[in-house]
Design a protein around this motif. Structure first.
Motif, short mmCIF file in Angstrom:
data_model
loop_
_atom_site.label_atom_id
_atom_site.label_comp_id
_atom_site.label_asym_id
_atom_site.label_seq_id
_atom_site.Cartn_x
_atom_site.Cartn_y
_atom_site.Cartn_z
N VAL A 77 -1.57 -0.69 -0.57
CA VAL A 77 -2.67 -0.20 0.51
C VAL A 77 -3.98 -0.51 0.51
CG1 VAL A 77 -3.21 1.97 1.81
CG2 VAL A 77 -0.79 1.78 0.79
N ASN A 78 -4.54 -0.34 -0.94
CA ASN A 78 -5.88 -0.75 -1.06
C ASN A 78 -6.46 -2.27 -0.82
OD1 ASN A 78 -8.38 0.16 -2.13
ND2 ASN A 78 -8.00 -0.84 -4.04
N LEU A 81 -6.32 -2.74 3.08
CA LEU A 81 -7.49 -1.86 3.68
C LEU A 81 -8.94 -2.66 3.43
CD1 LEU A 81 -6.72 2.02 3.00
CD2 LEU A 81 -6.78 0.81 5.30
N THR A 82 -8.78 -3.19 2.15
CA THR A 82 -10.18 -3.95 1.93
C THR A 82 -10.13 -5.32 2.73
OG1 THR A 82 -9.85 -3.08 -0.39
CG2 THR A 82 -11.33 -4.81 -0.04
N LYS A 85 -11.14 -4.07 6.09
CA LYS A 85 -12.55 -4.02 6.14
C LYS A 85 -13.34 -5.27 6.44
CE LYS A 85 -16.38 -1.69 3.72
NZ LYS A 85 -16.87 -1.42 2.63
N ILE A 112 -2.39 -3.36 9.86
CA ILE A 112 -2.42 -1.94 10.00
C ILE A 112 -1.29 -1.19 10.01
CG2 ILE A 112 -3.31 0.04 11.31
CD1 ILE A 112 -5.85 -1.57 12.36
N VAL A 115 0.08 -0.91 6.58
CA VAL A 115 -0.42 0.07 5.92
C VAL A 115 0.13 1.24 6.10
CG1 VAL A 115 -2.65 1.39 5.59
CG2 VAL A 115 -2.79 -1.40 5.68
#
Lengths: 268, 212
Positions: A77-78, A81-82, A85, A112, A115
């Motif tokens: 997930v991290n 998401l990074t 971003k 997305i 995720v």
């Protein structure tokens, strides 16, 4: 005169023997009760140690689960998401320069979704949504059907009456579900089974989940030894979960089919 | 009161003391298993023997046959009680062989005119060994939480006291009888006292039985 002395001696000896006998019985009772007290103390210490061990196993299992969730979030997930971003700021800059790339944007939108799916999978691992929605019996039946394949044939025999009402709360149902999954996983990993039947039934005071399987069976004594000697947490946390539910696991080694029976008391 | 009168009175007290466990048994009879029913029969046989023995004395007849028969019945019943209590899987046959051997030996030596001392001595030794073995088993198994609350502990203690007593008496009886001494009465007083003690301890045991 000599005879009279002899007789008096016999009587004295008789009385003494009887007195000694009564004393021996009293001493026996005292010694026995003392030994029994020691035994009870020993049992209490062992039970305390076992409870501590179970508690430790439960805590360790929880910690391991948290670690798994953390790893999942950190590793899948991290990074996504990074990346999202970073891409979002790229899209903003492109938008400001009127160079907006809709294909790249669509790719990020898909990310997305990934995720969301990843978070859902983590949540499912914590509490299966199927279990929350449809309850324990259907979840177990669904799981048994899902694992059926070319190598393993499975079957569910539901002998529960239509009006059957499982008097377990969600947390307890989750425990039962986890116990059954752990048992099935262990069977798949270690028994070399090709056929698995799950039997669900009840009587006036107990609810039973019984797994019948071919392959290498295991007996109560063997599992007890294995739990004591094993360094892994699986068997201990299994025992701890059954203990929390005040249930009982019975392992029977038979030919051609061995079985594992989970007995749970029904709350009236 | 003469020594003879004291002796007779004590004999009567001893003989009637068997009524205590019999009457107590009647209150607990519903909770009796086959082992306790055998004990009840044994107590009734004791009572019948005492009454018949007294009747023979009253009729100036020999009562040896009654007491010799009693020894044989006692062997069967008490061995059965221990057989039920031990509940062995391996050496169960001993509870058949030993009483059978005693019965055969007792039957061969059965007499209407004299006491069968050797048979009762062998019986007393065997049953004393049973009682001691029971204590050993209890000590090794350690399954009874409170010993004094368990009925068979009392019954076993009673049997141990009761069978060691006639064993000693029968061991010296011939010498004592030949002495024709009045001190003989004192020896029998010990035996009568033990009989009363036996009946009291058995009653305690019966009272420890849990009623359904």
């Amino acid at each position: 005169m000599q005879n009279q002395t002899q007789l008096a001696l016999f009587i004295a000896v008789g009385c003494l023997v009887m007195f000694l006998l009564v004393m021996v019985i009293i001493v026996f009772v005292v010694t026995y009760q003392r030994k029994m007290l020691e035994k009870e103390n020993k049992i209490a210490i062992i039970q305390q140690e076992q409870q501590l061990l179970f508690f430790k196993a439960t805590v360790e299992a929880e910690e391991k689960q948290k670690e798994r969730i953390a790893n999942n979030l950190h590793d899948s997930v991290n990074p996504m998401l990074t990346l999202l971003k970073l891409n979002l700021s790229k899209h903003r800059m492109a938008f400001e320069k009127n160079k907006f790339n809709s294909d790249a944007y669509k790719g990020d939108a898909k990310m997305i979704d990934q995720v969301i799916e990843s978070i859902r999978a983590t949540c499912r691992e914590l509490i299966p949504s199927f279990l929350l929605e449809f309850g324990l019996i259907l979840s177990l039946e669904d799981h048994i059907k899902k694992i059926s394949g070319e190598v393993l044939s499975t079957e569910v025999k539901n002998e529960l009456p239509p009006e059957f009402n499982l008097t377990l709360d969600k947390q307890e149902q989750l425990l039962v579900y986890r116990i059954c999954l752990e048992l099935i996983n262990n069977l798949i990993k270690h028994s070399g089974l090709t056929k698995l039947t799950m039997l669900l039934k009840q009587d006036t005071s107990f609810f039973y989940v019984q797994l019948f399987y071919d392959g290498n069976g295991i007996s109560n004594e063997e599992i007890e030894k294995l739990t004591e000697t094993s360094k892994g947490l699986g068997l201990r946390s299994l025992k701890a979960r059954v203990l929390i539910l005040q249930g009982q696991l019975t392992y029977e080694k038979n030919k051609p089919l061995s079985s594992i029976k989970l007995t749970l008391p029904l709350k009236l | 009161m003469s020594l003879n009168q004291v002796f007779t009175l004590l004999s009567r007290i001893s003989a009637s003391s068997v009524l205590i466990p019999i009457i107590t048994s009647l209150f607990f009879f519903k909770a009796f298993n086959s082992q306790l029913k055998a004990l009840f029969i044994y107590l009734v046989v004791c009572l019948v023997t005492e009454i018949s023995g007294e009747a023979c004395i009253y009729l100036e007849q020999d009562n040896y046959a009654i007491y010799n028969t009693f020894t044989l019945i006692e062997t069967i019943l008490v061995f059965y009680i221990y057989y039920k209590e031990f509940n062995l899987t391996k050496y169960n046959y001993l509870f058949l062989i030993v009483p059978l051997a005693i019965l055969i030996y007792g039957g061969m030596r059965f007499s209407l005119v004299r006491s069968n001392n050797l048979t009762s001595s062998i019986e007393a030794i065997s049953l004393s060994i049973c009682a001691l073995l029971y204590f050993y088993k209890v000590f090794v198994d350690m399954t009874i939480p409170k010993l004094t609350s368990y009925y068979f502990f009392w019954i076993n203690s009673a049997f141990l006291l009761y069978f060691l007593s006639p064993f000693f008496i029968s061991l010296f009886e011939n010498i004592i009888r030949n002495s024709h001494s009045p001190v003989l009465n004192y020896l029998w007083v010990i035996y009568l006292f033990i009989t009363v003690l036996f009946n009291i301890v058995v009653t305690v045991g019966i009272c420890k039985i849990k009623r359904n």
